[in-house]
Design a protein around this motif. Structure first.
Motif, short mmCIF file in Angstrom:
data_model
loop_
_atom_site.label_atom_id
_atom_site.label_comp_id
_atom_site.label_asym_id
_atom_site.label_seq_id
_atom_site.Cartn_x
_atom_site.Cartn_y
_atom_site.Cartn_z
N SER A 1 -0.55 20.00 -29.08
CA SER A 1 -0.66 20.37 -30.67
C SER A 1 -0.18 19.30 -31.67
CB SER A 1 0.17 21.52 -30.95
OG SER A 1 1.47 21.48 -30.64
N ASN B 1 -14.57 19.46 -31.07
CA ASN B 1 -14.86 20.02 -29.72
C ASN B 1 -16.42 20.46 -29.87
OD1 ASN B 1 -12.87 22.08 -27.37
ND2 ASN B 1 -14.95 20.77 -27.09
N ILE C 1 -15.27 23.59 -34.25
CA ILE C 1 -14.01 23.94 -33.37
C ILE C 1 -13.41 22.70 -33.07
CG2 ILE C 1 -13.25 24.95 -31.41
CD1 ILE C 1 -15.94 26.71 -31.18
N ALA D 1 -8.83 32.34 -32.09
CA ALA D 1 -8.42 30.97 -32.54
C ALA D 1 -7.06 30.87 -32.83
CB ALA D 1 -9.48 30.25 -33.66
N TRP E 1 -5.09 22.46 -38.06
CA TRP E 1 -6.33 22.13 -38.44
C TRP E 1 -6.14 20.91 -39.00
CZ3 TRP E 1 -7.79 20.92 -43.46
CH2 TRP E 1 -6.51 20.96 -44.62
N CYS F 1 -14.18 15.18 -25.88
CA CYS F 1 -13.03 15.72 -26.45
C CYS F 1 -11.66 15.82 -25.40
CB CYS F 1 -13.45 17.12 -26.81
SG CYS F 1 -12.29 17.93 -27.94
N LYS G 1 -6.74 26.33 -30.23
CA LYS G 1 -7.67 25.66 -31.22
C LYS G 1 -8.02 26.02 -32.51
CE LYS G 1 -10.34 24.11 -26.91
NZ LYS G 1 -11.74 23.79 -26.33
N CYS G 2 -8.66 25.20 -33.40
CA CYS G 2 -9.04 25.76 -34.78
C CYS G 2 -10.38 25.69 -35.08
CB CYS G 2 -8.17 24.58 -35.71
SG CYS G 2 -6.33 24.77 -35.66
N ASN H 1 -10.20 20.70 -31.27
CA ASN H 1 -9.33 20.61 -30.11
C ASN H 1 -7.66 20.39 -30.65
OD1 ASN H 1 -8.34 21.30 -27.55
ND2 ASN H 1 -9.31 19.54 -26.65
N SER H 2 -7.27 21.23 -31.40
CA SER H 2 -5.86 21.28 -31.80
C SER H 2 -5.54 22.46 -32.37
CB SER H 2 -5.81 19.87 -33.11
OG SER H 2 -4.55 19.90 -33.72
N SER H 3 -4.17 22.64 -32.49
CA SER H 3 -3.50 23.93 -32.82
C SER H 3 -3.34 23.95 -34.46
CB SER H 3 -2.55 24.65 -32.12
OG SER H 3 -1.65 23.44 -32.07
N CYS I 1 -11.31 30.14 -27.99
CA CYS I 1 -10.77 29.18 -28.87
C CYS I 1 -9.08 28.98 -29.04
CB CYS I 1 -11.42 29.51 -30.35
SG CYS I 1 -12.92 29.40 -30.55
#
Ligand SMILES: N=CN[C@@H](CCC(=O)O)C(=O)O
Ligand SMILES: [Zn+2]
Length: 437
Positions: free
Chosen positions: A436, A416, A395, A14, A401, A431, A79-80, A397-399, A76
């Protein structure tokens, strides 16, 4: 080395893995809530028992588990991963649509004016009494599903739209059946003192609860038929005064329930002082809490469950979150989902807490995870990503949080996966592949 063991889930590499805390803290307060524990390029393993087995840097986990096998592996990258959100206050069991009251409130009617004219809780009580347990269960399950898809993996669920013993038990049974048959975690709350039933005085209602409702609950609890965790009262001018509230809460505590009640919402009632004195686990609302009440709650480690969606929808004075945080109160958040405040989404609640209550995003996430778990007496198993805790995860879908809070209403596209005990409960087809930003 973990050897050739089989595990349930590996979340690999992640971009950010938000642990929230890492030293088994039961809650975070003051600076602690503003400094969350976070790993970059990290992985997490959930075992076949649904609990977290390992959290750490991706290369370390890869080495350690090189010979292990997994039921599922999720890449991941980019992702976060966060802990599942905890919603510390909801009223999800009811029948009867109150959308017309929203129009009345927009036209200027206050919450109490509608309540005193026989609407509000009374309207919902009338409809809930007529509904069957199966009907209540069906809508409850739909609502819990919507909470889950918005990222909540543990929610508090109240009764309180029956007021008479039979309907309160019907609601608690529906909650119990949902608890046994759905994936979302539930902390169940008896809230028979949510309003004074028509035809009774507050003293008569209090006596009925203490002499009839609580003994029956104790019996059902002992037989294992219904698991009730908390006792709640709506301590408010024109509803239950401080003395009736004290009697009911103490009687609930005497049969082993955690005290977790509505206080100081519309009028200053000294609910916070009472809760601190009785050893309450949590008090909700607190828009009208006194300075002394804040100090007493901090000292007693009684969590403040703030409900930003309600304060927003009712246009109430905002609770003094900053003052509470500075005084060392354990601040938690709840959606307060109910027919008066129709909001399922803890990401939106966190956003409102940041904008309207001036909390930082770190404080809001701590309040919606470890501190909300504390408010329900469950922070030993929930609310952070630590070895031994339940594998309840999101989880996104972004780098970064923080997008979960920043994108107001954006959680529908951001979330996600929702995972409970290491099992994917919700995989979001919609999703979108996002960058990012
Ligand atoms: N304030 C009391 N109880 C709920 C509202 C319940 C209702 O209006 O149906 C609350 O927390 O906001
Ligand atoms: Zn409430």
């Amino acid at each position: 080395m973990a050897g050739r063991q089989r595990h349930r889930l590996l979340l690999e590499n992640a971009e950010q893995l938000v642990l929230v805390c890492g030293r088994r803290e039961p809650y975070l307060r003051r600076d602690g809530a503003n400094r969350l524990c976070l790993l970059r390029a990290a992985s997490l393993v959930v075992g076949l028992d649904g609990c977290i087995k390992a959290v750490g840097q991706a290369d370390v986990i890869r080495n350690e588990f090189s010979e292990a096998s997994f039921e599922r592996i999720i890449d991941c990258s980019g992702k976060c991963v966060l802990p599942g959100l905890v919603d510390a206050h909801t009223h999800p069991v009811w029948a009867g649509d109150r959308v017309h009251e929203f129009a009345m409130k927009l036209a200027g009617a206050s919450y109490m004016e509608i309540h005193q004219a026989g609407g509000g809780i009374h309207f919902t009580v009338e409809h809930t009494r007529k509904a069957t347990e199966d009907e209540l269960l069906a809508t409850l399950r739909q609502r819990l599903g919507r909470m889950l898809r918005a990222g909540s993996t543990l929610v508090e669920c109240k009764s309180g739209y029956g007021l008479d013993l039979d309907t309160e038990l019907k609601m608690l049974r529906a909650i119990e059946r949902a608890r046994r048959s759905t994936d979302i975690g539930i902390s169940s709350t008896y809230c028979g003192a949510h309003a004074v039933p028509k035809g009774k005085t507050a003293t008569e209602a209090t006596d009925d609860i203490i002499n009839n409702h609580l003994p029956k609950l104790k019996e059902l609890k002992l037989s294992g038929e219904i698991h009730v965790n908390n006792i709640d009262v709506f301590c408010e001018k024109g509803v239950f005064d401080l003395e009736s509230t004290r009697r009911i809460l103490q009687a609930g505590k005497d049969i082993g329930l955690q005290i977790n009640f509505h206080g100081d919402e519309l009028h200053p009632m000294k609910s916070a002082e009472l809760g601190a004195e009785l050893g309450a686990r949590a008090i909700s609302h607190l828009e009208e809490v006194s300075d002394e009440g804040i100090v007493a709650m901090a000292r007693a480690k009684c969590a403040a469950v703030l409900l930003p969606a309600t304060a927003y929808m009712l246009r109430l004075k905002q609770p003094q979150a900053r003052k509470m945080l500075e005084e060392g109160v354990i601040v938690a958040l709840g959606s307060d989902f109910n027919p008066n405040a129709y909001c399922f989404s803890m990401p939106m609640v966190m956003h409102l807490a940041c904008v309207n209550m001036k909390m930082s995003m770190n404080e809001a996430l701590a309040a919606a995870t470890i501190n909300a778990a504390y408010a329900l007496g469950k922070s030993d198993t929930h609310g952070s990503l630590e070895v031994g805790k339940q594998g309840d995860l999101l989880i996104i879908n972004s780098s970064r949080w923080e997008h979960l809070i920043y994108q107001f209403g954006g959680h529908e596209a951001l979330i996600n996966y929702v995972i409970v005990k290491g099992k994917v409960i919700y995989e979001n087809e919609r999703c979108e592949a996002m960058s990012s930003y």
